[in-house]
Design a protein around this motif. Structure first.
Motif, PDB file in Angstrom:
ATOM      1  N   TYR A  44       0.854  -1.185   0.000  1.00  0.00           N
ATOM      2  CA  TYR A  44       0.000   0.000   0.000  1.00  0.00           C
ATOM      3  C   TYR A  44       0.889   1.233   0.000  1.00  0.00           C
ATOM      4  O   TYR A  44       1.455   1.604   1.025  1.00  0.00           O
ATOM      5  N   TYR A  45       1.037   1.832  -1.160  1.00  0.00           N
ATOM      6  CA  TYR A  45       1.887   3.009  -1.339  1.00  0.00           C
ATOM      7  C   TYR A  45       3.285   2.805  -0.766  1.00  0.00           C
ATOM      8  O   TYR A  45       3.796   3.622  -0.004  1.00  0.00           O
ATOM      9  N   GLY A  46       3.869   1.671  -1.093  1.00  0.00           N
ATOM     10  CA  GLY A  46       5.254   1.421  -0.727  1.00  0.00           C
ATOM     11  C   GLY A  46       5.482   0.732   0.605  1.00  0.00           C
ATOM     12  O   GLY A  46       6.613   0.430   0.946  1.00  0.00           O
ATOM     13  N   SER A  47       4.438   0.480   1.371  1.00  0.00           N
ATOM     14  CA  SER A  47       4.647  -0.231   2.634  1.00  0.00           C
ATOM     15  C   SER A  47       3.731  -1.449   2.705  1.00  0.00           C
ATOM     16  O   SER A  47       2.621  -1.435   2.180  1.00  0.00           O
ATOM     17  N   GLU A  48       4.233  -2.483   3.352  1.00  0.00           N
ATOM     18  CA  GLU A  48       3.478  -3.726   3.500  1.00  0.00           C
ATOM     19  C   GLU A  48       2.540  -3.601   4.698  1.00  0.00           C
ATOM     20  O   GLU A  48       2.999  -3.398   5.820  1.00  0.00           O
ATOM     21  N   VAL A  49       1.247  -3.718   4.441  1.00  0.00           N
ATOM     22  CA  VAL A  49       0.259  -3.622   5.516  1.00  0.00           C
ATOM     23  C   VAL A  49      -0.707  -4.804   5.428  1.00  0.00           C
ATOM     24  O   VAL A  49      -0.915  -5.359   4.349  1.00  0.00           O
ATOM     25  N   PRO A  50      -1.314  -5.195   6.553  1.00  0.00           N
ATOM     26  CA  PRO A  50      -2.296  -6.277   6.512  1.00  0.00           C
ATOM     27  C   PRO A  50      -3.532  -5.864   5.706  1.00  0.00           C
ATOM     28  O   PRO A  50      -3.853  -4.674   5.622  1.00  0.00           O
ATOM     29  N   VAL A  51      -4.206  -6.841   5.147  1.00  0.00           N
ATOM     30  CA  VAL A  51      -5.409  -6.582   4.345  1.00  0.00           C
ATOM     31  C   VAL A  51      -6.431  -5.788   5.154  1.00  0.00           C
ATOM     32  O   VAL A  51      -7.093  -4.893   4.627  1.00  0.00           O
ATOM     33  N   SER A  52      -6.534  -6.078   6.441  1.00  0.00           N
ATOM     34  CA  SER A  52      -7.540  -5.409   7.276  1.00  0.00           C
ATOM     35  C   SER A  52      -7.315  -3.902   7.390  1.00  0.00           C
ATOM     36  O   SER A  52      -8.212  -3.176   7.807  1.00  0.00           O
ATOM     37  N   GLN A  53      -6.125  -3.419   6.991  1.00  0.00           N
ATOM     38  CA  GLN A  53      -5.859  -1.979   7.055  1.00  0.00           C
ATOM     39  C   GLN A  53      -6.161  -1.257   5.745  1.00  0.00           C
ATOM     40  O   GLN A  53      -6.067  -0.037   5.684  1.00  0.00           O
ATOM     41  N   VAL A  54      -6.525  -2.013   4.714  1.00  0.00           N
ATOM     42  CA  VAL A  54      -6.875  -1.371   3.444  1.00  0.00           C
ATOM     43  C   VAL A  54      -8.270  -1.771   2.970  1.00  0.00           C
ATOM     44  O   VAL A  54      -8.716  -1.329   1.917  1.00  0.00           O
ATOM     45  N   ALA A  55      -8.950  -2.619   3.756  1.00  0.00           N
ATOM     46  CA  ALA A  55     -10.258  -3.103   3.326  1.00  0.00           C
ATOM     47  C   ALA A  55     -11.095  -3.546   4.517  1.00  0.00           C
ATOM     48  O   ALA A  55     -10.563  -3.846   5.583  1.00  0.00           O
ATOM     49  N   ASN A  56     -12.404  -3.588   4.295  1.00  0.00           N
ATOM     50  CA  ASN A  56     -13.302  -4.186   5.279  1.00  0.00           C
ATOM     51  C   ASN A  56     -13.295  -5.689   5.053  1.00  0.00           C
ATOM     52  O   ASN A  56     -13.497  -6.145   3.930  1.00  0.00           O
ATOM     53  N   VAL A  57     -13.070  -6.442   6.108  1.00  0.00           N
ATOM     54  CA  VAL A  57     -13.098  -7.902   6.016  1.00  0.00           C
ATOM     55  C   VAL A  57     -14.239  -8.380   6.906  1.00  0.00           C
ATOM     56  O   VAL A  57     -14.229  -8.144   8.108  1.00  0.00           O
ATOM     57  N   ASN A  58     -15.229  -9.019   6.291  1.00  0.00           N
ATOM     58  CA  ASN A  58     -16.406  -9.467   7.034  1.00  0.00           C
ATOM     59  C   ASN A  58     -16.716 -10.925   6.730  1.00  0.00           C
ATOM     60  O   ASN A  58     -16.312 -11.454   5.693  1.00  0.00           O
ATOM     61  N   VAL A  59     -17.476 -11.529   7.617  1.00  0.00           N
ATOM     62  CA  VAL A  59     -17.944 -12.893   7.406  1.00  0.00           C
ATOM     63  C   VAL A  59     -19.340 -12.802   6.812  1.00  0.00           C
ATOM     64  O   VAL A  59     -20.241 -12.235   7.423  1.00  0.00           O
ATOM     65  N   GLU A  60     -19.493 -13.334   5.604  1.00  0.00           N
ATOM     66  CA  GLU A  60     -20.802 -13.306   4.949  1.00  0.00           C
ATOM     67  C   GLU A  60     -21.669 -14.448   5.466  1.00  0.00           C
ATOM     68  O   GLU A  60     -22.822 -14.264   5.807  1.00  0.00           O
ATOM     69  N   ASP A  61     -21.112 -15.640   5.459  1.00  0.00           N
ATOM     70  CA  ASP A  61     -21.775 -16.798   6.057  1.00  0.00           C
ATOM     71  C   ASP A  61     -20.685 -17.709   6.615  1.00  0.00           C
ATOM     72  O   ASP A  61     -19.523 -17.335   6.625  1.00  0.00           O
TER      73      ASP A  61
END
Length: 185
Positions: A44-61
């Protein structure tokens, strides 16, 4: 002095158990859980970040995660990061929402995960025992320097052994729970 050594050792043992808990969260069961993606890093713009810091992660089912990046430009980057990770899932992208179906675990894969969980638990037990050894060495040094008596040394060693037993017992309980959740179909 004894209390300080004991408190330090107890804190370190507790942190070891907490670390095991976070390691267990990364071991995938058949169910969808947002923490599965914690280990996936995205550029993310040159730095490695967890997915949860660039997106909403939810449980659908029970078997599906949804990932919705906050920026449209990140959709392909997040998708690629998830595909190249070692968690063994492939996202299905629809617009800017990714659905990640969790494939059911095979018996062989379950056994591999159980083996991994056991090794993590064993490493934690070793760490706890090493902490006990260090604390006992500190107690013996205090005794050798005549700062504590032999009786105080014995009491301190018993106290640290009791704490060690409690933490090892916690690890065993956590492992049993993880094994049970891995063997569920």
């Amino acid at each position: 002095m004894i209390d300080e050594i004991f408190d330090d050792a107890n804190d370190r043992m507790t942190k070891s158990v907490e670390n095991l808990e976070s390691n267990f969260a990364k071991i995938r069961t058949g169910r969808a859980h947002p923490s599965i993606l914690d280990a996936v890093k995205v550029d993310y713009y040159g730095s490695e970040v967890p997915v949860s810091q660039v997106a909403n992660v939810n449980v659908e089912d029970a078997r599906t995660l949804t990932v919705q990046p906050w920026e449209q430009s990140m959709v392909s980057v997040v998708e690629k990061a998830i595909m190249t990770s070692d968690i063994g899932v492939n996202p299905v992208t629809t617009g800017n929402v990714m659905r990640i179906p969790m494939p059911p675990l095979t018996e062989e894969r379950r056994k591999e995960f159980i083996k991994l969980a056991k090794s993590e638990a064993e490493q934690t037990k070793v760490a706890i025992r090493n902490i006990r050894r260090d604390a006992n060495a500190d107690f013996k040094n205090l005794n050798k320097d005549k700062e504590i008596t032999d009786d105080e040394l014995r009491q301190a060693e018993e106290q640290i052994q009791k704490a060690t037993d409690e933490h090892v017992s916690q690890v065993d309980q956590m492992l049993a729970k993880k094994e049970e959740s891995l063997m569920e179909i």
